[in-house]
Design a protein around this motif. Structure first.
Motif, PDB file in Angstrom:
ATOM      1  N   ALA A 192      -2.518  12.003   0.563  1.00  0.00           N
ATOM      2  CA  ALA A 192      -2.832  11.023  -0.152  1.00  0.00           C
ATOM      3  C   ALA A 192      -4.251  11.979  -0.428  1.00  0.00           C
ATOM      4  N   CYS A 193      -5.070  12.437  -0.050  1.00  0.00           N
ATOM      5  CA  CYS A 193      -6.706  12.704  -0.649  1.00  0.00           C
ATOM      6  C   CYS A 193      -6.595  13.759  -1.386  1.00  0.00           C
ATOM      7  N   GLU A 194      -5.206  14.502  -0.945  1.00  0.00           N
ATOM      8  CA  GLU A 194      -5.531  15.730  -2.051  1.00  0.00           C
ATOM      9  C   GLU A 194      -4.766  15.342  -3.280  1.00  0.00           C
ATOM     10  N   LEU A 195      -3.987  14.465  -3.359  1.00  0.00           N
ATOM     11  CA  LEU A 195      -3.506  13.879  -4.715  1.00  0.00           C
ATOM     12  C   LEU A 195      -4.252  13.478  -5.639  1.00  0.00           C
ATOM     13  N   ALA A 196      -4.831  12.237  -4.160  1.00  0.00           N
ATOM     14  CA  ALA A 196      -6.055  11.790  -5.315  1.00  0.00           C
ATOM     15  C   ALA A 196      -6.615  12.589  -6.019  1.00  0.00           C
ATOM     16  N   GLN A 197      -7.502  13.665  -5.191  1.00  0.00           N
ATOM     17  CA  GLN A 197      -8.169  14.540  -5.829  1.00  0.00           C
ATOM     18  C   GLN A 197      -7.508  14.829  -7.027  1.00  0.00           C
ATOM     19  N   ALA A 198      -6.736  15.483  -7.383  1.00  0.00           N
ATOM     20  CA  ALA A 198      -5.777  16.040  -7.769  1.00  0.00           C
ATOM     21  C   ALA A 198      -5.602  15.914  -9.783  1.00  0.00           C
ATOM     22  N   LYS A 199      -5.602  14.215  -8.591  1.00  0.00           N
ATOM     23  CA  LYS A 199      -4.827  13.248 -10.161  1.00  0.00           C
ATOM     24  C   LYS A 199      -3.112  13.710 -10.610  1.00  0.00           C
ATOM     25  N   ILE A 200      -2.447  13.342  -9.169  1.00  0.00           N
ATOM     26  CA  ILE A 200      -1.044  13.850  -9.616  1.00  0.00           C
ATOM     27  C   ILE A 200      -0.607  12.425  -9.712  1.00  0.00           C
ATOM     28  N   ASN A 201       0.075  12.444 -10.238  1.00  0.00           N
ATOM     29  CA  ASN A 201       1.599  11.924 -10.613  1.00  0.00           C
ATOM     30  C   ASN A 201       2.574  11.396  -8.604  1.00  0.00           C
ATOM     31  N   ILE A 202       2.081  10.126  -7.944  1.00  0.00           N
ATOM     32  CA  ILE A 202       2.741  10.447  -7.484  1.00  0.00           C
ATOM     33  C   ILE A 202       4.006   9.546  -7.024  1.00  0.00           C
ATOM     34  N   ALA A 203       4.265   8.858  -8.319  1.00  0.00           N
ATOM     35  CA  ALA A 203       5.194   8.451  -8.854  1.00  0.00           C
ATOM     36  C   ALA A 203       6.504   9.485  -9.185  1.00  0.00           C
ATOM     37  N   GLU A 204       5.673  10.250 -10.265  1.00  0.00           N
ATOM     38  CA  GLU A 204       6.204  11.935 -10.625  1.00  0.00           C
ATOM     39  C   GLU A 204       6.695  12.450  -9.971  1.00  0.00           C
ATOM     40  N   ILE A 205       5.908  12.517  -9.048  1.00  0.00           N
ATOM     41  CA  ILE A 205       6.639  13.800  -7.597  1.00  0.00           C
ATOM     42  C   ILE A 205       7.621  12.943  -6.797  1.00  0.00           C
ATOM     43  N   ARG A 206       7.658  11.325  -6.677  1.00  0.00           N
ATOM     44  CA  ARG A 206       9.004  10.502  -5.879  1.00  0.00           C
ATOM     45  C   ARG A 206      10.031  10.706  -7.064  1.00  0.00           C
ATOM     46  N   GLU A 207      10.321  10.730  -8.055  1.00  0.00           N
ATOM     47  CA  GLU A 207      10.813  10.606  -9.031  1.00  0.00           C
ATOM     48  C   GLU A 207      12.020  12.276  -8.910  1.00  0.00           C
ATOM     49  N   GLN A 208      10.961  13.492  -8.994  1.00  0.00           N
ATOM     50  CA  GLN A 208      11.494  14.324  -8.968  1.00  0.00           C
ATOM     51  C   GLN A 208      11.811  14.609  -7.792  1.00  0.00           C
ATOM     52  N   ALA A 209      11.860  14.215  -6.798  1.00  0.00           N
ATOM     53  CA  ALA A 209      12.032  14.345  -5.127  1.00  0.00           C
ATOM     54  C   ALA A 209      13.684  13.625  -5.493  1.00  0.00           C
ATOM     55  N   LYS A 210      13.909  12.692  -5.962  1.00  0.00           N
ATOM     56  CA  LYS A 210      14.919  12.278  -6.584  1.00  0.00           C
ATOM     57  C   LYS A 210      16.317  12.817  -6.899  1.00  0.00           C
ATOM     58  N   THR A 211      15.761  13.784  -8.163  1.00  0.00           N
ATOM     59  CA  THR A 211      16.694  14.207  -8.875  1.00  0.00           C
ATOM     60  C   THR A 211      16.804  15.631  -9.034  1.00  0.00           C
ATOM     61  N   TYR A 212      16.333  15.921  -7.712  1.00  0.00           N
ATOM     62  CA  TYR A 212      16.385  17.321  -7.803  1.00  0.00           C
ATOM     63  C   TYR A 212      16.632  17.968  -6.650  1.00  0.00           C
ATOM     64  N   GLY A 213      16.536  16.723  -5.334  1.00  0.00           N
ATOM     65  CA  GLY A 213      16.345  17.105  -3.421  1.00  0.00           C
ATOM     66  C   GLY A 213      17.688  17.744  -3.416  1.00  0.00           C
ATOM     67  N   GLU A 214      18.781  17.010  -3.741  1.00  0.00           N
ATOM     68  CA  GLU A 214      19.985  17.636  -3.431  1.00  0.00           C
ATOM     69  C   GLU A 214      20.344  19.310  -3.668  1.00  0.00           C
ATOM     70  N   ALA A 215      20.263  19.197  -5.059  1.00  0.00           N
ATOM     71  CA  ALA A 215      20.764  20.765  -5.333  1.00  0.00           C
ATOM     72  C   ALA A 215      19.549  21.990  -4.571  1.00  0.00           C
ATOM     73  N   LEU A 216      18.042  20.972  -4.204  1.00  0.00           N
ATOM     74  CA  LEU A 216      17.471  22.049  -3.553  1.00  0.00           C
ATOM     75  C   LEU A 216      18.117  22.674  -2.579  1.00  0.00           C
ATOM     76  N   LYS A 217      18.495  21.291  -1.364  1.00  0.00           N
ATOM     77  CA  LYS A 217      18.449  21.433   0.147  1.00  0.00           C
ATOM     78  C   LYS A 217      20.089  22.180  -0.169  1.00  0.00           C
ATOM     79  N   LYS A 218      21.328  22.452  -1.226  1.00  0.00           N
ATOM     80  CA  LYS A 218      22.111  22.951  -0.913  1.00  0.00           C
ATOM     81  C   LYS A 218      21.717  24.358  -1.142  1.00  0.00           C
ATOM     82  N   ALA A 219      21.083  25.280  -2.308  1.00  0.00           N
ATOM     83  CA  ALA A 219      20.969  26.202  -2.732  1.00  0.00           C
ATOM     84  C   ALA A 219      19.766  27.090  -1.751  1.00  0.00           C
ATOM     85  N   GLY A 220      18.881  25.096  -1.116  1.00  0.00           N
ATOM     86  CA  GLY A 220      17.758  26.126  -0.208  1.00  0.00           C
ATOM     87  C   GLY A 220      18.835  26.779   1.074  1.00  0.00           C
TER      88      GLY A 220
END
Length: 233
Positions: A192-220
């Motif tokens: 959380a501290c690193e994300l805040a300092q870097a001004k990263i959009n947390i909601a965007e990462i959460r959404e990316q994880a939902k979008t790409y997670g299954e494909a990455l698991k299979k490919a990984g």
């Protein structure tokens, strides 16, 4: 006789992720070692069939602040000298690169979030080709250079050096192939501290994880299995 994997972990939630159930399914006995607390002189770097060195939010050049890094680097050096399979992820890959004589340094910027790799010509011929432009999780501010004698496999628009293969037994990945998208909330809270300092959009990462997670698991998992075949595991 069961095969064994020794895992050097630096943070509880940066674990084997999608690779854990895969290794258990394959019959491996998994032993986690908490690297910051480990007595490396009491551990055998050569005996395990596989050594995996995971990520963490510190720099390989911070031995004065985190003295355990000196012992961990020596442990990895012993493993590399044995030419037995080793997989390094993020900090793990940086530690491998450092042992192999490559420079590791802070880039002054953060690469955090899901994005595809750009494979080099050698990367297209490697196991990473199985990712097939699948977005992977990036989470780093440091970067390794490619060690002498190693193959440069991948980059991104932000980071020139994302993966290397050293001889046939060692693979270093700057990105998080292992990350389980279903556990992304642990990463978001833990960093959380690193994300805040870097001004990263947390909601965007959460959404990316939902979008790409299954494909990455299979490919990984496909990449990991292919690499296992390459190194004879």
């Amino acid at each position: 006789m069961n095969k064994t994997v020794l895992v050097l972990r630096h943070l509880q939630f940066e674990n084997l992720g999608i690779l854990e159930q895969e290794l258990i399914h394959q019959g491996y006995t998994i032993e986690y070692v908490e690297a910051p607390l480990a007595n490396f002189s009491q551990l055998d770097a050569i005996k395990p069939d596989l050594l995996i060195v995971l990520g963490g939010p510190i720099g390989v050049y911070e031995e004065a602040i985190y003295p355990f890094l000196q012992s961990e680097l020596q442990f990895i050096q012993t493993r590399l000298a044995s030419k037995k399979p080793i997989l390094g992820i993020c900090l793990g890959a940086q530690l491998m690169a450092r042992v192999l004589g490559a420079k590791v340094y802070a880039t002054g910027k953060k690469e955090i979030g899901y994005a595809p790799l750009i494979l080099t010509e050698q990367g297209q011929k490697s196991v990473l080709a199985l990712l097939n432009e699948t977005p992977v999780l990036h989470w780093h501010g440091d970067q390794f250079e490619i060690p002498a004698g190693a193959q440069h496999l991948a980059k991104t628009t932000v980071c020139d050096y994302q993966a290397f293969q050293y001889q046939q037994f060692a693979l270093g990945l700057q990105f998080h192939l292992e990350a389980d998208a279903e556990a992304i909330e642990l990463w978001l809270v833990g960093h959380a501290c690193e994300l805040a300092q870097a001004k990263i959009n947390i909601a965007e990462i959460r959404e990316q994880a939902k979008t790409y997670g299954e494909a990455l698991k299979k490919a990984g998992i496909a990449v990991f299995r292919a690499w296992q075949q390459e190194v004879g595991l």
